[in-house]
Design an enzyme around this catalytic site. Sequence first.
Site, mmCIF file in Angstrom:
data_model
loop_
_atom_site.group_PDB
_atom_site.id
_atom_site.type_symbol
_atom_site.label_atom_id
_atom_site.label_comp_id
_atom_site.label_asym_id
_atom_site.label_seq_id
_atom_site.Cartn_x
_atom_site.Cartn_y
_atom_site.Cartn_z
ATOM 1 N N GLY A 163 0.765 -1.245 0.000
ATOM 2 C CA GLY A 163 0.000 0.000 0.000
ATOM 3 C C GLY A 163 0.786 1.279 0.000
ATOM 4 O O GLY A 163 0.191 2.365 -0.068
ATOM 5 N N ARG A 178 -7.567 3.837 -14.728
ATOM 6 C CA ARG A 178 -7.500 4.471 -13.412
ATOM 7 C C ARG A 178 -8.044 5.896 -13.395
ATOM 8 O O ARG A 178 -8.566 6.354 -12.389
ATOM 9 C CB ARG A 178 -6.074 4.432 -12.860
ATOM 10 C CG ARG A 178 -5.607 2.987 -12.594
ATOM 11 C CD ARG A 178 -4.306 2.927 -11.808
ATOM 12 N NE ARG A 178 -4.472 3.476 -10.475
ATOM 13 C CZ ARG A 178 -4.090 4.670 -10.086
ATOM 14 N NH1 ARG A 178 -3.472 5.473 -10.930
ATOM 15 N NH2 ARG A 178 -4.311 5.095 -8.861
ATOM 16 N N TYR A 220 -1.064 -1.249 -12.143
ATOM 17 C CA TYR A 220 -2.530 -1.258 -12.291
ATOM 18 C C TYR A 220 -3.020 -0.613 -13.584
ATOM 19 O O TYR A 220 -4.123 -0.076 -13.623
ATOM 20 C CB TYR A 220 -3.204 -0.603 -11.069
ATOM 21 C CG TYR A 220 -2.848 -1.281 -9.769
ATOM 22 C CD1 TYR A 220 -3.335 -2.551 -9.482
ATOM 23 C CD2 TYR A 220 -2.013 -0.672 -8.845
ATOM 24 C CE1 TYR A 220 -2.987 -3.192 -8.304
ATOM 25 C CE2 TYR A 220 -1.658 -1.310 -7.655
ATOM 26 C CZ TYR A 220 -2.155 -2.569 -7.392
ATOM 27 O OH TYR A 220 -1.818 -3.201 -6.235
ATOM 28 N N ARG A 230 2.289 -1.507 -6.076
ATOM 29 C CA ARG A 230 2.383 -0.218 -6.773
ATOM 30 C C ARG A 230 3.770 0.422 -6.660
ATOM 31 O O ARG A 230 4.325 0.888 -7.655
ATOM 32 C CB ARG A 230 1.347 0.730 -6.153
ATOM 33 C CG ARG A 230 1.178 2.053 -6.891
ATOM 34 C CD ARG A 230 0.311 3.020 -6.059
ATOM 35 N NE ARG A 230 -0.939 2.400 -5.659
ATOM 36 C CZ ARG A 230 -2.059 2.387 -6.385
ATOM 37 N NH1 ARG A 230 -2.079 2.992 -7.551
ATOM 38 N NH2 ARG A 230 -3.145 1.782 -5.940
ATOM 39 N N CYS A 265 -15.622 4.569 -26.914
ATOM 40 C CA CYS A 265 -16.959 5.161 -27.002
ATOM 41 C C CYS A 265 -17.552 5.455 -25.632
ATOM 42 O O CYS A 265 -18.614 4.939 -25.278
ATOM 43 C CB CYS A 265 -17.868 4.239 -27.795
ATOM 44 S SG CYS A 265 -17.235 3.943 -29.443
ATOM 45 N N GLU A 266 -16.866 6.225 -24.835
ATOM 46 C CA GLU A 266 -17.329 6.664 -23.519
ATOM 47 C C GLU A 266 -16.809 8.073 -23.318
ATOM 48 O O GLU A 266 -15.618 8.314 -23.549
ATOM 49 C CB GLU A 266 -16.702 5.796 -22.409
ATOM 50 C CG GLU A 266 -17.166 4.363 -22.346
ATOM 51 C CD GLU A 266 -18.541 4.215 -21.719
ATOM 52 O OE1 GLU A 266 -18.891 5.052 -20.867
ATOM 53 O OE2 GLU A 266 -19.252 3.283 -22.118
HETATM 54 C C1 LIG Z 1 -3.158 -5.136 -3.704
HETATM 55 C C2 LIG Z 1 -2.543 -5.770 -2.523
HETATM 56 C C3 LIG Z 1 -1.223 -5.492 -2.180
HETATM 57 C C4 LIG Z 1 -0.386 -4.479 -2.940
HETATM 58 O O1 LIG Z 1 -0.863 -3.201 -2.746
HETATM 59 P P1 LIG Z 1 -0.067 -1.934 -3.360
HETATM 60 O O2 LIG Z 1 -0.905 -0.788 -3.008
HETATM 61 O O3 LIG Z 1 0.007 -2.174 -4.824
HETATM 62 O O4 LIG Z 1 1.273 -1.916 -2.726
HETATM 63 C C5 LIG Z 1 -0.677 -6.138 -1.105
HETATM 64 N N1 LIG Z 1 -1.410 -7.015 -0.379
HETATM 65 C C6 LIG Z 1 -2.677 -7.308 -0.666
HETATM 66 C C7 LIG Z 1 -3.417 -8.275 0.163
HETATM 67 C C8 LIG Z 1 -3.303 -6.690 -1.738
HETATM 68 O O5 LIG Z 1 -4.569 -6.964 -2.013
#
Ligand SMILES: *Cc1c(COP(=O)(O)O)cnc(C)c1O
Length: 453
Positions: free
Chosen positions: A269, A351, A411, A314, A382-383
């Site tokens: 995350g 995104r 992503y 990410r 087409c959006e």
């Molecule tokens: C998507 C996900 C990640 C990776 O998240 P990022 O934001 O891409 O770092 C890690 N663990 C789980 C369980 C996820 O679903």
Amino acid sequence: MSTPTSSRPPAAADRMTGYDLRSLMPMTAEIRDGHLWIGGVDMVELAHEAGTALYVMDEATIRHQLAEYVKWTRYHWPDVDVVYAGKALLTLAMTRIVAEEDCCLLCASGGELAYAVRAGFPMERVQVHGNNKTPAELTECLDARVGRIVVDNFEEMERLSALAADRGVRQRVLIRVTPGIAADTHDFIMTGAEDSKFGFGLNQGLAMQAVKRALALPGLDFEGLHMHIGSQIFALRSYAKAIEVMVAFMSQIRAETGVSVRMLDVGGGLGVAYGVPDEPSTVQEFGKVVVDGIKAECEKYGLPVPRMAVEPGRSVVANAGVTLYTVGSIKQIPGIRTYVAVDGGMTDNIRTSLYGAHYEALIANKADKPRDVVVTVAGKHCESGDIVVRDASLQSPETGDVLCVLATGAYCQSMSSNYNKQVRPGVVFVRDGQWRFSVRRETYEDLMRTDLG
Ligand SMILES: *Cc1c(COP(=O)(O)O)cnc(C)c1O
């Protein structure tokens, strides 16, 4: 097709050049003779040779980011698994890079697991998660002998235990817990709050019930706990708070069952920079907060420090990647805005329409010029919502220019679609002046491969 309109006034051009966007680019990005180069490859030449739309990934940046995670977590504690979340970007070449960088792989489906199997990824380093793994997927996990499965609900625990016991094995599992922390991010990518489709909540005792059940089931080897509080997180404080909650729970587990949790996985995350003002925390800062936080909390409760895991997705690939497009039609709507259309759009980058994500872009063949006009970069689908970059500052775009959208490594390809029967772009990896297709561009034949006619 409806005509897009906007009540927002056009933003002022920022007059920045490609040079000012360096913080969003792969680490090998440079500007030579007015062109953008990545990994020693001229993006303008590459666009002409390989065709657009095209995803370009800088291998040096990917390897650097994985190595940073390994370095700055193990710096503070030797037993940390860096588990790359494959859903951010997964190709066979990517899978091999993850293996070579001494990392583990997180799979979210049987399909992602199939990539790990095909790439010859070491299976003991594969971890599988998901809130609704099908019986077939659980069987595939056991067939492949994956290292760990993150269990998410009671039905799955019963089913997995029965399948494992049938084979005379005990599957190592982590239990996904929702620590009740609302990370400061977009609702769709916030996953750690109590009201979530993921995992077991703490407040009503569900997580404790799950741990006790895992300990009782013959086919499961309860190894530890898992959390994932969301994505694109800037405040490390969210991790520190969640870790406090999780270690308190570990202490409660020991008090009620006598069992010491052997592993604590804090998920992924970590946020990345999509725009110049974004200042995400570094991997080094993240590693320190996580590892020191777990150690300090364990000390507080007199618990042994468990093995740890982090699951970045990410932050490994986002800034390692760009998307190249060719500029097509340009439509000026007087007093409103100018639409610059490219040969891709929501099929290769959902995104912007899905999350309102903002990207920065530049014209790769005018990289040293000031970005002195503001336009909306639209796709070809087409959006009306098919926008790639709203209010993009660009260097006077002209038809035929190579437009480069930055920080698209995560992503985008993994969420791509064939809407409008658009063929998906290829994925090129660049390194040391060389480029190669990791995934080739689709053909019309590919589109019809599964159509039985
Ligand atoms: C998507 C996900 C990640 C990776 O998240 P990022 O934001 O891409 O770092 C890690 N663990 C789980 C369980 C996820 O679903």
